[in-house]
Design an enzyme around this catalytic site. Structure first.
Site, PDB file in Angstrom:
ATOM      1  N   ASN A 115       0.910  -1.332  -0.117  1.00  0.00           N
ATOM      2  CA  ASN A 115       0.072   0.164   0.068  1.00  0.00           C
ATOM      3  C   ASN A 115       1.011   1.237   0.066  1.00  0.00           C
ATOM      4  OD1 ASN A 115      -2.385  -1.464   0.141  1.00  0.00           O
ATOM      5  ND2 ASN A 115      -2.255  -1.940   2.095  1.00  0.00           N
ATOM      6  N   THR A 116       0.305   2.254   0.161  1.00  0.00           N
ATOM      7  CA  THR A 116       1.110   3.742   0.150  1.00  0.00           C
ATOM      8  C   THR A 116       2.155   3.641   1.182  1.00  0.00           C
ATOM      9  OG1 THR A 116      -1.184   4.625   0.056  1.00  0.00           O
ATOM     10  CG2 THR A 116       0.912   6.083   0.187  1.00  0.00           C
ATOM     11  N   GLN A 117       3.290   3.695   0.583  1.00  0.00           N
ATOM     12  CA  GLN A 117       4.431   3.701   1.473  1.00  0.00           C
ATOM     13  C   GLN A 117       5.039   5.182   1.742  1.00  0.00           C
ATOM     14  OE1 GLN A 117       6.027   0.847   2.810  1.00  0.00           O
ATOM     15  NE2 GLN A 117       3.893   0.317   1.987  1.00  0.00           N
TER      16      GLN A 117
END
Lengths: 261, 286
Positions: free
Chosen positions: A32-34
């Site tokens: 997911n968004t890092q």
């Protein structure tokens, strides 16, 4: 010519060489968004006698590049509250669409009277952020919510990407927490002194803090949005310009930008 | 031989366009004892009483408004239930179905408090049970809830009273009654409907109890055992802002003076009621 569907839309092997599939991330865990990609910097807000003043500049940065210079990061909700977004711009746009849906369904429920106060809205957003971080897919934002609470008192609170919340007579996110917050605290160290601030004073404090942020924050812009929320509604000015800048303090600072010295 | 072929499930229409299962569920509501609800500008009242007033049975049953069941020794049924601080329901019909809906409503109220930090608006809550009940009328293998509700509550827009039917129909009301012989109570309410808006809390209770009395069977009276009253409203808080006066259920001796105040005026029907004759005997369900 390779006519296989797998090759459609891909660079031709005979021209560009074999396609490097490692870019496609075929295997490995789902991510997911890092990190945020296009970002907005600080949002600042301060309470005064009859409401809240909030400001954020109109810049969306792509890393250190000032990529979009006309992005409005203060969004009014139902004409009664204001939400200021810092952090990821795409997540801001997602939240904004979500808030529009919410305000429409609220308006449908009771057309005559807005019902979700800023305090209700803040609670909702914090729960939303918390539920996303609990899915390990956080919305990469730090929000300020301003308006009036259920008792009609000025309300200002923050919620971050973990779903943490806190509140204070003045608040700032990001770099502003270091640069603008101390300035605002000089004028409103506690609730009593915030209660004594007039609307003009609060606006001037915020303008001053925005100027300092532009001086010292390298991801900032001199065009900004300013919102004033009172019981009469939200007054939002989206194309404010910083006035009376003085770069005298930077006279002797050298070694950056386009200087040739 | 003469069996009705179109009442086996809730998704089959009869050739006349009726769905019998829903109508049967509506009949279940009419079997339940009567409940009355009235809303004024500041308060909503729920009122319940049950036929039969055997005082000795009172100790057997649970606290609360009691409905005497067919068997002499069975317990009395509670009719008014608090859902949240600001809302409550009165039930008529299958009690076990009411339990399902009441649990659902309690959960929604708590969920709303958690995510928004405010009491749930009554319209929203009623909409939720309406949707839930309607699904039961449209999915094969499900059955309609055999329960009618009066939902009373307050929110930012003031006091509200809603009627709920097994079909999933919900409607906001100024005053309403459901259950056995409720037509008599509705007739009373209709005659007095203009007075309710400006009623004080006390006047509201008196109107509610008078409406209940209309629905009683011959020779039966309102007693502290068979009557209960629930009130929720708004009061003036600090700085003139209305604050919620939480739902309160009045039982037993707490309703004594109210019952006496409406029984005194037996002949004249209270101070301002224009002592009309007995309500016209419309189709009263037994």
């Amino acid at each position: 010519m390779d006519h296989r569907p797998q090759a459609w839309g891909r660079p031709r092997d005979d021209v560009y060489g074999a396609y490097d599939h490692s870019y496609m991330q075929d295997n490995g865990p789902k991510q997911n968004t890092q990190q945020p990609i296009v970002t907005g910097t600080s949002v600042i807000g301060i309470k005064f006698k009859d409401g809240v003043v909030m400001a954020a500049d109109n810049l969306a940065s792509y890393g250190s590049l000032a990529r979009f210079t006309d992005v409005k990061r203060l969004r009014p909700f139902a004409g009664t509250s204001i939400v200021g977004f810092s952090g990821d711009i795409s997540d801001m746009q997602y939240l904004d669409r979500h808030l529009i849906d919410l305000s429409l369904s609220e308006a449908y429920e009771s057309p005559d009277k807005p019902r979700l106060s800023a305090a209700n809205l803040h609670r909702y957003l914090a729960k939303l952020l918390y539920s996303r971080r609990s899915k390990f897919d956080p919305l990469w934002n730090h929000l300020l919510v301003g308006g009036l609470d259920d008792a009609g008192e000025p309300f200002l609170a923050a919620a971050d990407l973990l779903g943490s919340t806190y509140s204070s007579p003045s608040l700032a996110t990001g770099f502003g927490a270091m640069l603008a917050q101390p300035i605002m605290r000089r004028y409103a160290p506690d609730e009593e002194s915030a209660k004594k601030l007039s609307r003009e004073e609060a606006v001037n404090i915020v303008k001053e803090a925005m100027k300092v942020l532009f001086y010292r924050d390298a991801r900032s812009l001199d065009s900004y949005s300013l919102a004033i929320v009172t019981k009469d509604g939200v007054e939002l000015k989206e194309n404010e310009k910083l006035e009376d800048q003085s770069w005298a303090f930077a006279d002797r600072i050298k070694g950056y930008g386009t200087q040739t010295v | 031989m003469f069996r009705n072929n179109y009442d086996n499930d809730s998704v089959t229409f009869s050739p006349q366009g009726r769905i019998f299962q829903i109508e049967y569920a509506g009949e279940a509501v009419k079997q339940g004892s009567v409940v009355v609800g009235i809303a004024s500008k500041t308060h909503v009242g729920l009122f319940a009483s049950v036929p039969g007033n055997k005082k000795s049975k009172a100790d057997l049953g649970a606290r609360g408004t009691k409905q005497r069941n067919a068997e002499e020794l069975s317990s009395y049924q509670k009719k008014l239930f608090e859902i949240d601080e600001h809302t409550a329901i009165a039930i008529a019909g299958l009690t076990s179905d009411a339990r399902v809906l009441s649990n659902f409503m309690k959960q929604q109220c708590l969920g709303h408090r958690l995510t928004y930090g405010r009491p749930i608006p009554i319209h929203t809550l009623v909409g939720m049970i309406g949707e839930k009940a309607q699904i039961n009328t449209q999915v094969y293998g499900k059955r309609p809830y055999g329960i009618g509700l009066l939902v009373a509550g307050v929110d930012e827009n003031g006091p509200h009273l809603f009627e709920f039917q097994p079909s999933g129909m919900t409607e906001e009301m100024v005053a309403f009654a459901i259950g056995a012989r409720s037509q008599m109570a509705r007739t009373y309410l209709e005659r007095n409907i203009d007075k309710f808006a400006d009623c004080s809390k006390e006047e509201l209770v008196k109107h509610g109890l008078r409406a209940l009395k209309e629905s009683l069977v011959q020779d039966k009276e309102l007693t502290v055992e068979n009557t209960s009253v629930g009130l929720v409203g708004l009061t003036e808080g600090p700085k003139g802002r209305p604050i919620i006066e939480p739902f309160k259920l009045y039982d037993g001796f707490e309703v004594k003076t109210w019952i006496e105040s409406v029984s005194e005026g037996q002949g004249g029907e209270g101070p301002e009621a224009e002592g009309e004759t007995a309500p016209e005997g419309m189709d009263v369900d037994s």
